[in-house]
Design a protein around this motif. Structure first.
Motif, PDB file in Angstrom:
ATOM      1  N   ILE A  68       0.850  -1.181   0.000  1.00 14.43           N
ATOM      2  CA  ILE A  68       0.000   0.000   0.000  1.00 14.43           C
ATOM      3  C   ILE A  68       0.890   1.237   0.000  1.00 14.43           C
ATOM      4  CG2 ILE A  68      -2.047  -0.977   1.109  1.00 14.43           C
ATOM      5  CD1 ILE A  68      -1.063   0.310   3.730  1.00 14.43           C
ATOM      6  N   LEU A  70       0.756   5.120   1.348  1.00 11.36           N
ATOM      7  CA  LEU A  70       0.041   6.042   2.224  1.00 11.36           C
ATOM      8  C   LEU A  70       0.472   7.472   1.916  1.00 11.36           C
ATOM      9  CD1 LEU A  70       0.241   4.177   5.674  1.00 11.36           C
ATOM     10  CD2 LEU A  70      -1.553   4.050   3.933  1.00 11.36           C
ATOM     11  N   THR A  98      -7.210   6.800  10.120  1.00  4.95           N
ATOM     12  CA  THR A  98      -7.266   6.430   8.703  1.00  4.95           C
ATOM     13  C   THR A  98      -6.087   5.542   8.334  1.00  4.95           C
ATOM     14  OG1 THR A  98      -8.476   8.427   8.069  1.00  4.95           O
ATOM     15  CG2 THR A  98      -7.177   7.351   6.350  1.00  4.95           C
ATOM     16  N   ALA A 102      -5.974   1.553   6.987  1.00  4.89           N
ATOM     17  CA  ALA A 102      -5.262   1.159   5.764  1.00  4.89           C
ATOM     18  C   ALA A 102      -4.307   0.005   6.043  1.00  4.89           C
ATOM     19  CB  ALA A 102      -4.492   2.349   5.206  1.00  4.89           C
ATOM     20  N   LEU A 311      -3.675   5.322  -0.872  1.00  8.45           N
ATOM     21  CA  LEU A 311      -4.669   6.046  -0.083  1.00  8.45           C
ATOM     22  C   LEU A 311      -4.337   7.528  -0.018  1.00  8.45           C
ATOM     23  CD1 LEU A 311      -4.625   2.979   1.281  1.00  8.45           C
ATOM     24  CD2 LEU A 311      -6.289   4.119   2.778  1.00  8.45           C
ATOM     25  N   GLY A 315      -8.456   9.269   3.154  1.00  8.51           N
ATOM     26  CA  GLY A 315      -8.849   7.869   3.153  1.00  8.51           C
ATOM     27  C   GLY A 315      -9.387   7.358   1.836  1.00  8.51           C
ATOM     28  N   VAL A 317      -9.463   5.693  -1.660  1.00  7.05           N
ATOM     29  CA  VAL A 317      -8.629   4.583  -2.137  1.00  7.05           C
ATOM     30  C   VAL A 317      -8.649   4.530  -3.658  1.00  7.05           C
ATOM     31  CG1 VAL A 317      -8.264   2.085  -2.072  1.00  7.05           C
ATOM     32  CG2 VAL A 317      -9.106   3.282  -0.034  1.00  7.05           C
ATOM     33  N   SER A 321      -0.865   6.235  -6.427  1.00  4.47           N
ATOM     34  CA  SER A 321      -0.728   7.615  -5.951  1.00  4.47           C
ATOM     35  C   SER A 321      -0.732   8.623  -7.096  1.00  4.47           C
ATOM     36  CB  SER A 321       0.559   7.757  -5.135  1.00  4.47           C
ATOM     37  OG  SER A 321       0.478   7.023  -3.932  1.00  4.47           O
ATOM     38  N   ASN A 337     -13.828   4.786   0.237  1.00  3.95           N
ATOM     39  CA  ASN A 337     -13.018   5.382   1.299  1.00  3.95           C
ATOM     40  C   ASN A 337     -12.787   4.350   2.389  1.00  3.95           C
ATOM     41  OD1 ASN A 337     -12.386   7.069   3.798  1.00  3.95           O
ATOM     42  ND2 ASN A 337     -12.500   8.655   2.220  1.00  3.95           N
ATOM     43  N   ILE A 338     -11.569   4.301   2.875  1.00  7.40           N
ATOM     44  CA  ILE A 338     -11.199   3.323   3.894  1.00  7.40           C
ATOM     45  C   ILE A 338     -12.028   3.505   5.156  1.00  7.40           C
ATOM     46  CG2 ILE A 338      -9.378   4.658   5.039  1.00  7.40           C
ATOM     47  CD1 ILE A 338      -9.181   0.935   4.114  1.00  7.40           C
ATOM     48  N   LEU A 342     -15.747   0.156   0.429  1.00  8.84           N
ATOM     49  CA  LEU A 342     -14.918   0.010  -0.767  1.00  8.84           C
ATOM     50  C   LEU A 342     -15.639  -0.910  -1.745  1.00  8.84           C
ATOM     51  CD1 LEU A 342     -11.335  -0.568   0.741  1.00  8.84           C
ATOM     52  CD2 LEU A 342     -12.351   1.589  -0.002  1.00  8.84           C
TER      53      LEU A 342
END
Length: 422
Positions: A68, A70, A98, A102, A311, A315, A317, A321, A337-338, A342
């Motif tokens: 992931i 962040l 948040t 994740a 994310l 939050g 998703v 990025s 959104n986390i 989802l």
């Protein structure tokens, strides 16, 4: 091998396994083991153990993650014009709640015994206190599931100090610095909000950085204005003690001309020649693109949305990025959104990208991965339709790999000749 280089290798192997199992979901452990051994030149026993650790393929519609990203904040202390975060907001900051959700998603959906968490932004070091909350939480969550976590952080480096460096070293968080070459071209874009250049500060910090992270990598982004200075910029970074390079063009809605791409390719070949010369002298240096086989083909698409998610600070998703940084909501491709719901079914195109491959690409003799999803959307309006620019840069990379292979073979032959003559 130093611990940081070991962590980097583990991350590379995890990513490779993720790509292989995505592209060949029915492949046997034996086939996967052979691919790992060939790619990373490790023993057959090690490769078999790694292949054997891969969990069974998730049931249809279930997401299996390896990583992931962040985005801790979309705020930054610099004003780089080519930044992929098109609209920055100093108030967009990720909360610990948040981030924790994740991390929980990654652990619950982990398809591999080792996963990676990338801390990114904006400038992630603006949220160092948040990082100090996330790291122990993630390690404890991973420990409960017998999962190992590797860490990456991409930073402009201007906020680094000994406290941060010591913390990163203790927690084996691998840094990638964004440095665009020498002072002239780095300071062309990487300025503070008051307009001051940052190269001198970064150059002054590198000895301290290397005392904590001896193997130092940088991302050298090449703009159209700086393309003529690529070789000199590379040399200056080598002189600063940089060991590993990601050299890439700054791409976005504004396209490069064919002449500029040609110049980029010619200059990249010059860097390639310098690279092999440095290696022959025993200089510790590595550029992955120069070490790949030109015939290596991983398939259409990348891990974004398949084994990796990104994310936003709030939050939201998305597959990656760079897509989150786009201004168009369709380009962002947010699946929820986390902190709420989802819709994982929306990821199907990214989990099976070959189904979206344009017809003309299927007959192309230059087999590529389809380009960057975010750049594709900016230039063609579709994540899976590669722009002409992406195609041309792919050809440049392939030709560079081909020449690199010839230089490597020639160097080995020369060493063999010298040995016979002695």
């Amino acid at each position: 091998m130093e611990k940081r280089k070991q962590d980097s290798l583990v991350s590379e192997i995890v990513n490779f396994i993720g790509e292989q199992t995505r592209l060949n979901p029915g492949c046997s452990p034996g086939v996967l083991s052979a691919a790992i051994q060939k790619r990373f030149r490790i023993s057959s026993d090690q490769a078999e153990k790694l292949a054997g650790l891969v969990k069974e393929k998730p049931e249809a519609g279930r997401l299996g993650l390896a990583a992931i990203e962040l985005n801790l904040t979309f705020n930054c202390n610099l004003t780089c014009a080519y930044c992929f975060i098109r609209e920055k907001n100093q108030h967009e900051r990720m909360s610990f709640a948040t981030a924790a959700k994740a991390v929980d998603l990654l652990m619950e959906r982990a398809a591999f015994p080792t996963v990676n968490i990338t801390l990114i932004g904006g400038e992630p070091l603006l949220e160092f206190e948040l990082i100090r909350q996330i790291v122990p939480y993630a390690h404890e969550a991973a420990r409960r599931r017998n999962i190992f976590v590797t860490w990456s952080v991409t930073t402009n480096g201007t906020l680094l100090n000994e406290t941060i460096l010591e913390y990163f070293a203790q927690n084996r968080i691998n840094m990638l610095l964004s440095v665009d070459g020498g002072e002239k071209n780095h300071d062309r874009y990487r300025r503070t909000k008051s307009g001051e250049g940052t190269w001198q500060k970064i150059a002054g910090l590198i000895p301290l950085i290397k005392s904590y992270q001896p193997w130092l990598g940088v991302r050298m982004t090449v703009s159209t204005e700086a393309v003529g200075d690529m070789r000199e910029d590379f040399k200056q970074l080598v002189e600063l003690g940089v060991n590993q390079f990601i050299i890439a063009p700054a791409q976005g809605a504004e396209c490069w001309s064919k002449e500029q791409i040609e110049q980029y390719g010619l200059n990249l070949v010059e860097i390639l020649q310098d690279y092999h010369a440095l290696k022959r002298r025993g200089i510790p240096i590595f550029i992955e693109e120069f070490e790949k086989d030109e015939n290596e083909y991983k398939g259409w698409g990348c891990r974004a949305g398949s084994t990796s998610l990104a994310l936003a600070p709030d939050g939201a998703v998305s597959p990656c990025s760079k897509m989150l940084g786009l201004t168009d909501e369709g380009g962002k491709y947010v699946i929820g959104n986390i902190n709420g719901e989802l819709d994982l079914k929306l990821l199907e195109p990214f989990q099976n990208p070959i189904s979206r491959q344009p017809q003309h690409c299927r007959h192309c003799t230059r087999k590529c991965s389809g380009g960057c999803y975010a750049v594709n959307f900016e230039q063609t309006g579709d994540h899976f339709t590669a722009s002409e620019e992406n195609c041309l840069f792919w050809v440049v990379c392939q030709e560079t790999k081909r020449i690199s292979g010839m230089l490597s073979a020639g160097g080995a032959q020369c060493q063999s000749c010298r040995a016979r003559c002695q």
